[in-house]
Write a protein that holds these residues in place. Structure first.
Motif, PDB file in Angstrom:
ATOM      1  N   HIS A 200       4.308 -27.600  49.031  1.00  0.00           N
ATOM      2  CA  HIS A 200       5.431 -27.264  48.151  1.00  0.00           C
ATOM      3  C   HIS A 200       4.969 -27.486  46.716  1.00  0.00           C
ATOM      4  N   ARG A 201       5.021 -26.443  45.876  1.00  0.00           N
ATOM      5  CA  ARG A 201       4.597 -26.640  44.483  1.00  0.00           C
ATOM      6  C   ARG A 201       5.769 -27.135  43.656  1.00  0.00           C
ATOM      7  N   GLU A 202       5.517 -28.222  42.914  1.00  0.00           N
ATOM      8  CA  GLU A 202       6.608 -28.838  42.136  1.00  0.00           C
ATOM      9  C   GLU A 202       6.496 -28.590  40.632  1.00  0.00           C
ATOM     10  N   ARG A 203       5.281 -28.321  40.157  1.00  0.00           N
ATOM     11  CA  ARG A 203       5.111 -28.251  38.693  1.00  0.00           C
ATOM     12  C   ARG A 203       3.933 -27.354  38.340  1.00  0.00           C
ATOM     13  N   ILE A 204       4.088 -26.612  37.230  1.00  0.00           N
ATOM     14  CA  ILE A 204       2.969 -25.851  36.646  1.00  0.00           C
ATOM     15  C   ILE A 204       2.972 -26.195  35.167  1.00  0.00           C
ATOM     16  N   GLY A 205       1.900 -26.796  34.667  1.00  0.00           N
ATOM     17  CA  GLY A 205       1.896 -27.268  33.275  1.00  0.00           C
ATOM     18  C   GLY A 205       3.071 -28.211  33.087  1.00  0.00           C
ATOM     19  N   ALA A 206       3.892 -27.929  32.051  1.00  0.00           N
ATOM     20  CA  ALA A 206       5.055 -28.799  31.823  1.00  0.00           C
ATOM     21  C   ALA A 206       6.312 -28.248  32.500  1.00  0.00           C
ATOM     22  N   ILE A 207       6.176 -27.157  33.250  1.00  0.00           N
ATOM     23  CA  ILE A 207       7.366 -26.539  33.866  1.00  0.00           C
ATOM     24  C   ILE A 207       7.572 -27.113  35.267  1.00  0.00           C
ATOM     25  N   GLU A 208       8.710 -27.785  35.435  1.00  0.00           N
ATOM     26  CA  GLU A 208       9.025 -28.378  36.742  1.00  0.00           C
ATOM     27  C   GLU A 208      10.006 -27.498  37.481  1.00  0.00           C
ATOM     28  N   LEU A 209       9.883 -27.476  38.796  1.00  0.00           N
ATOM     29  CA  LEU A 209      10.838 -26.712  39.604  1.00  0.00           C
ATOM     30  C   LEU A 209      12.243 -27.276  39.379  1.00  0.00           C
ATOM     31  N   ASP A 210      13.168 -26.393  39.051  1.00  0.00           N
ATOM     32  CA  ASP A 210      14.562 -26.788  38.814  1.00  0.00           C
ATOM     33  C   ASP A 210      15.179 -27.168  40.165  1.00  0.00           C
ATOM     34  N   ASP A 211      15.594 -28.448  40.286  1.00  0.00           N
ATOM     35  CA  ASP A 211      16.042 -28.882  41.612  1.00  0.00           C
ATOM     36  C   ASP A 211      17.446 -28.379  41.953  1.00  0.00           C
ATOM     37  N   THR A 212      18.072 -27.618  41.036  1.00  0.00           N
ATOM     38  CA  THR A 212      19.366 -27.010  41.406  1.00  0.00           C
ATOM     39  C   THR A 212      19.163 -25.646  42.078  1.00  0.00           C
ATOM     40  N   LEU A 213      17.924 -25.164  42.080  1.00  0.00           N
ATOM     41  CA  LEU A 213      17.662 -23.863  42.730  1.00  0.00           C
ATOM     42  C   LEU A 213      17.473 -24.081  44.225  1.00  0.00           C
ATOM     43  N   GLU A 214      18.281 -23.397  45.017  1.00  0.00           N
ATOM     44  CA  GLU A 214      18.078 -23.416  46.477  1.00  0.00           C
ATOM     45  C   GLU A 214      16.854 -22.560  46.792  1.00  0.00           C
ATOM     46  N   LEU A 215      16.294 -22.730  47.973  1.00  0.00           N
ATOM     47  CA  LEU A 215      15.171 -21.875  48.371  1.00  0.00           C
ATOM     48  C   LEU A 215      15.595 -20.404  48.262  1.00  0.00           C
ATOM     49  N   GLY A 216      14.779 -19.602  47.608  1.00  0.00           N
ATOM     50  CA  GLY A 216      15.078 -18.177  47.465  1.00  0.00           C
ATOM     51  C   GLY A 216      15.820 -17.833  46.186  1.00  0.00           C
ATOM     52  N   GLU A 217      16.333 -18.870  45.477  1.00  0.00           N
ATOM     53  CA  GLU A 217      17.046 -18.595  44.221  1.00  0.00           C
ATOM     54  C   GLU A 217      16.072 -18.608  43.051  1.00  0.00           C
ATOM     55  N   TYR A 218      16.462 -17.935  41.979  1.00  0.00           N
ATOM     56  CA  TYR A 218      15.629 -17.948  40.780  1.00  0.00           C
ATOM     57  C   TYR A 218      16.500 -17.949  39.534  1.00  0.00           C
ATOM     58  N   ARG A 219      15.884 -18.285  38.410  1.00  0.00           N
ATOM     59  CA  ARG A 219      16.601 -18.237  37.134  1.00  0.00           C
ATOM     60  C   ARG A 219      15.614 -17.859  36.039  1.00  0.00           C
ATOM     61  N   ASP A 220      16.168 -17.473  34.865  1.00  0.00           N
ATOM     62  CA  ASP A 220      15.304 -17.234  33.707  1.00  0.00           C
ATOM     63  C   ASP A 220      14.740 -18.562  33.234  1.00  0.00           C
ATOM     64  N   LEU A 221      13.527 -18.537  32.698  1.00  0.00           N
ATOM     65  CA  LEU A 221      12.991 -19.750  32.069  1.00  0.00           C
ATOM     66  C   LEU A 221      13.689 -19.942  30.730  1.00  0.00           C
TER      67      LEU A 221
END
Ligand code: URA
Length: 232
Positions: A200-221
């Protein structure tokens, strides 16, 4: 893409304000008044508000909590692709800033800005990626040293760059790597004599996975998240 989302993106307004505009009867698609935000805007259609064309803003940057079972590509003869989960016009212009395997979950960045994704994927920029890894067998003491010194993977000439491992549990670790070789995490643990059973990838650089996103959901950065890729 839904009309309300199109207005949010094109005008930079909230979903609530987009709904109000649509209800007011001033929004048209191809000159026909549309009063429901759920109507889909198709490629090539013209959206206007009070007879002023609304164009989508510049580059797009999305974060998804990728579920298992979908592949990071535009076409696949066997599995569904991530794009079945994405409601965007011109989705064919989008690509991944670092793919995940079909059975890997978590942070997936999707964009149409090639320069931006290059900062994430190019080995030259050594962008960190943190993975939560579940292993078949318990972590061994020698892993820490081998991971921090670099591991020679099968069919590679150079060892991996020094990486960092934090042990969470007997069979669970957080691993931060600074490159993105093919199946890198699974191959690193295979080289150590173990097997990755969950990733499970949690972070890329300083961008952390938003824990309010359910699997399959997405949002704008957010703008901060987008800009963080150029700051190091
Ligand atoms: N490393 C892997 O082995 N798989 C992924 O999906 C990402 C990193």
């Amino acid at each position: 893409m839904r009309l309300d989302k199109y207005l949010c993106d094109g005008l930079g307004i909230s979903r609530k304000d987009a709904t109000k505009l649509i209800k007011s009867g001033d929004v048209t698609i191809d000159d026909i008044v549309v009063k429901s935000g759920s109507v889909k805007v198709k490629d090539g259609q013209s959206v206007e508000w009070q007879e002023r064309p609304i164009l989508l803003r510049g580059p797009r940057y999305l974060m998804m909590n990728k579920p298992e079972g979908v592949v990071c590509s535009h076409e696949d003869g066997f599995n569904h692709t991530v794009f079945v989960l994405i409601d965007e016009v011109r989705y064919e212009d989008l690509h991944f800033a670092g793919r995940l395997d079909v059975d890997t979950t978590g942070l997936l960045l999707i964009t149409d800005d090639g320069q931006w994704s290059h900062r994430i994927t190019s080995p030259k920029h050594k962008c960190d990626k943190t993975y939560r890894v579940w292993l078949a067998d318990p972590v061994q003491e020698h892993y820490q040293q081998q991971i921090s010194e670099g591991i020679l993977l099968r069919n590679e000439r150079e060892p991996t760059l020094p990486a960092q491992m934090e042990v969470v549990d007997e069979k669970e670790v957080l691993l931060t790597i600074h490159e993105g070789k093919y199946h890198q995490v699974k191959r690193m643990f295979a080289a150590l004599g173990n097997k990755v059973v969950g990733l499970h990838r949690e972070r890329i650089g300083a961008i952390e996975l938003d824990d309010t996103l359910e699997l399959g959901e997405y949002r704008d950065l957010t703008q901060l998240e987008i800009d963080s890729i150029f700051k190091k």
